[in-house]
Write an enzyme that holds these catalytic residues in place. Structure first.
Site, PDB file in Angstrom:
ATOM      1  N   ILE A  90      42.335  27.120  -8.505  1.00 56.86           N
ATOM      2  CA  ILE A  90      43.053  25.947  -9.014  1.00 56.86           C
ATOM      3  C   ILE A  90      42.451  25.549 -10.362  1.00 56.86           C
ATOM      4  O   ILE A  90      41.663  24.602 -10.458  1.00 56.86           O
ATOM      5  CB  ILE A  90      42.985  24.782  -7.998  1.00 56.86           C
ATOM      6  N   PRO A  91      42.807  26.298 -11.421  1.00 59.78           N
ATOM      7  CA  PRO A  91      42.260  25.966 -12.738  1.00 59.78           C
ATOM      8  C   PRO A  91      42.764  24.610 -13.238  1.00 59.78           C
ATOM      9  O   PRO A  91      43.940  24.283 -13.081  1.00 59.78           O
ATOM     10  CB  PRO A  91      42.740  27.102 -13.640  1.00 59.78           C
ATOM     11  N   HIS A  92      41.846  23.845 -13.817  1.00 57.69           N
ATOM     12  CA  HIS A  92      42.181  22.547 -14.396  1.00 57.69           C
ATOM     13  C   HIS A  92      41.111  22.205 -15.423  1.00 57.69           C
ATOM     14  O   HIS A  92      40.076  22.860 -15.494  1.00 57.69           O
ATOM     15  CB  HIS A  92      42.286  21.471 -13.310  1.00 57.69           C
ATOM     16  N   GLY A  93      41.362  21.198 -16.219  1.00 61.78           N
ATOM     17  CA  GLY A  93      40.450  20.844 -17.297  1.00 61.78           C
ATOM     18  C   GLY A  93      39.303  19.953 -16.859  1.00 61.78           C
ATOM     19  O   GLY A  93      39.350  19.319 -15.803  1.00 61.78           O
TER      20      GLY A  93
END
Length: 146
Positions: free
Chosen positions: A62-65
């Site tokens: 779950i890529p996120h910043g």
């Protein structure tokens, strides 16, 4: 799930294997292209992965910043990338599903918990890995009321 957060234009299926950094960039680009984030948020996604992996287990990342990049989020949304052959996330972890998220205010926490509920069920993950249509993906994620 609300249409503005997630719809067919946020889904990419049958992607060819690519390096983790390229897959995360692809998720960020789709968030940007669909009006959820500004370009700077992509840098935040890359930096997040450098500091702590976004691989959550069960073949899902779950890529996120990073939090510092929240000002670059225009509105909450998520994207879904399916890699039938997987993306190497290091340490023996392979992600077949990448769910890129951008959450404004605290909405990302709600998004994360909903996704986590759907993806903790191995049957759901298997169905998402094998989904042949965007409608199928929407249906499975809607089952978790995403």
């Amino acid at each position: 799930m609300k249409q503005e957060l997630f719809n067919e234009s946020n889904i990419q299926l049958n992607l060819a294997p690519e390096p983790k950094s390229a897959a995360i960039l692809r998720a960020g680009e789709l968030l940007r292209k669909n009006g959820y984030v500004q370009n700077e948020y992509l840098e935040g996604m890359a930096k997040r992965e450098e500091s702590l992996t976004t691989y959550v287990g069960n073949g899902v990342a779950i890529p996120h910043g990073l939090p510092d990049y929240i000002p670059y989020i225009l509105k909450s949304g998520l994207v879904f990338l399916q890699y039938p052959e997987g993306v190497d996330f290091g340490e023996g972890n392979t992600a077949y599903l990448l769910i890129g998220i951008a959450g404004k205010d605290d909405e990302h926490l709600e998004l994360l918990s909903t996704i986590a509920l759907v993806c903790q069920d191995e049957e759901n993950v298997t169905r998402l890995k094998q989904a042949a249509s965007k409608e199928e993906v929407l249906e499975i994620l809607a089952g978790g009321d995403v």
